[in-house]
Design an enzyme around this catalytic site. Structure first.
Site, PDB file in Angstrom:
ATOM      1  N   VAL A 127      37.474 -21.377  74.506  1.00 11.35           N
ATOM      2  CA  VAL A 127      36.654 -22.001  75.169  1.00 11.35           C
ATOM      3  C   VAL A 127      35.393 -22.666  74.965  1.00 11.35           C
ATOM      4  CG1 VAL A 127      34.467 -20.560  77.215  1.00 11.35           C
ATOM      5  CG2 VAL A 127      36.407 -19.476  76.337  1.00 11.35           C
ATOM      6  N   CYS A 128      35.243 -24.070  75.731  1.00 13.89           N
ATOM      7  CA  CYS A 128      34.298 -24.844  75.470  1.00 13.89           C
ATOM      8  C   CYS A 128      34.806 -25.597  74.308  1.00 13.89           C
ATOM      9  CB  CYS A 128      32.712 -23.951  75.539  1.00 13.89           C
ATOM     10  SG  CYS A 128      31.837 -25.180  75.862  1.00 13.89           S
ATOM     11  N   THR A 129      33.594 -25.987  73.244  1.00 16.40           N
ATOM     12  CA  THR A 129      34.167 -26.483  71.819  1.00 16.40           C
ATOM     13  C   THR A 129      34.867 -25.921  70.561  1.00 16.40           C
ATOM     14  OG1 THR A 129      31.791 -26.114  71.077  1.00 16.40           O
ATOM     15  CG2 THR A 129      32.500 -28.416  71.966  1.00 16.40           C
TER      16      THR A 129
END
Length: 229
Positions: A98-100
């Site tokens: 998820v995300c970075t």
């Protein structure tokens, strides 16, 4: 279904707790929060979260998930974490983020040649690590599934549940959580926010993004030197 989410200092807690809430409601699933020790870990906004399993005690998983957050910069230089991801991913049915967190997967060499997404501010950095940046909220490529920034973690997790157990199971969990977003502004993505707002936000976070890029470039050099990129 044995699911492990990586917990690390200065992560964004919603990147972790959004998917964890969904997966914990999935029939037949066991969910662990994984870190080097079982001491409480502090998120980027001051929330202490307790790991449930150490890397050393994790023999195998069906799915691993890496969240993101400011601490991701340090994690990309963390050999112990990257080595754990390489080891555990080899036996996983699904390798996710998820995300970075996708940049951490990529730093471990696990996204070379795969389509993947990340937070809008840093998605371009995936290309430095051999991934194919794809600006979508949830991206599937073979057994890699990645979610975009922060709140997309819930969408990502519901997508995983649907893939594993079908639409009915995913919809039941969505209803249980009353996940029915009605944001007060249409400003949650560069695609919907005004150009002025995007420009102002980019300028504000530019020094941090530059630090992240430096970490990504170091990780790319490491992969190149190891013949993995």
């Amino acid at each position: 279904m044995r699911i492990g989410l990586i917990l690390f200092p200065k992560l964004t807690q919603l990147d972790l707790t959004g998917p964890a809430e969904v997966f914990a409601r999935m029939p037949g699933a066991s969910v662990d929060l994984l870190w080097k020790t079982t001491d409480p870990v502090m998120s980027d906004r001051g929330m202490a979260i307790v790991p449930t399993m150490r890397f050393a005690d994790c023999a195998g998983l069906d799915m691993v998930c890496v969240p993101g957050g400011p601490g991701q910069i340090d994690l990309m230089d963390d050999a112990e974490t990257l080595e754990f991801l390489v080891r555990i991913a080899a036996g996983c049915k699904l390798v996710t983020s998820v995300c970075t967190g996708s940049l951490v997967l990529a730093a471990a060499g696990l996204l070379v040649g795969y389509r993947a997404t990340s937070h809008w501010s840093s998605i371009d950095q995936l290309a430095l690590l051999g991934a194919i940046p794809t600006a979508e909220r949830v991206v599937r490529d073979r057994n890699r599934i990645t979610g975009a920034g922060v709140t997309s973690g819930i969408d990502f997790a519901l997508t995983v549940v649907a893939d594993l157990l079908g639409d009915q199971a995913a919809q039941e969990i969505q209803l249980q959580m009353e996940y029915d977003p009605e944001p007060p502004y249409q400003a949650g993505s560069p695609r919907s926010a005004s150009a002025a707002l995007v420009a102002a936000t980019r300028a504000k976070i530019a020094p941090f993004i530059a630090r992240r890029r430096q970490a990504t470039e170091r990780a790319a050099t490491t992969l190149l030197n190891a013949g993995r990129l």
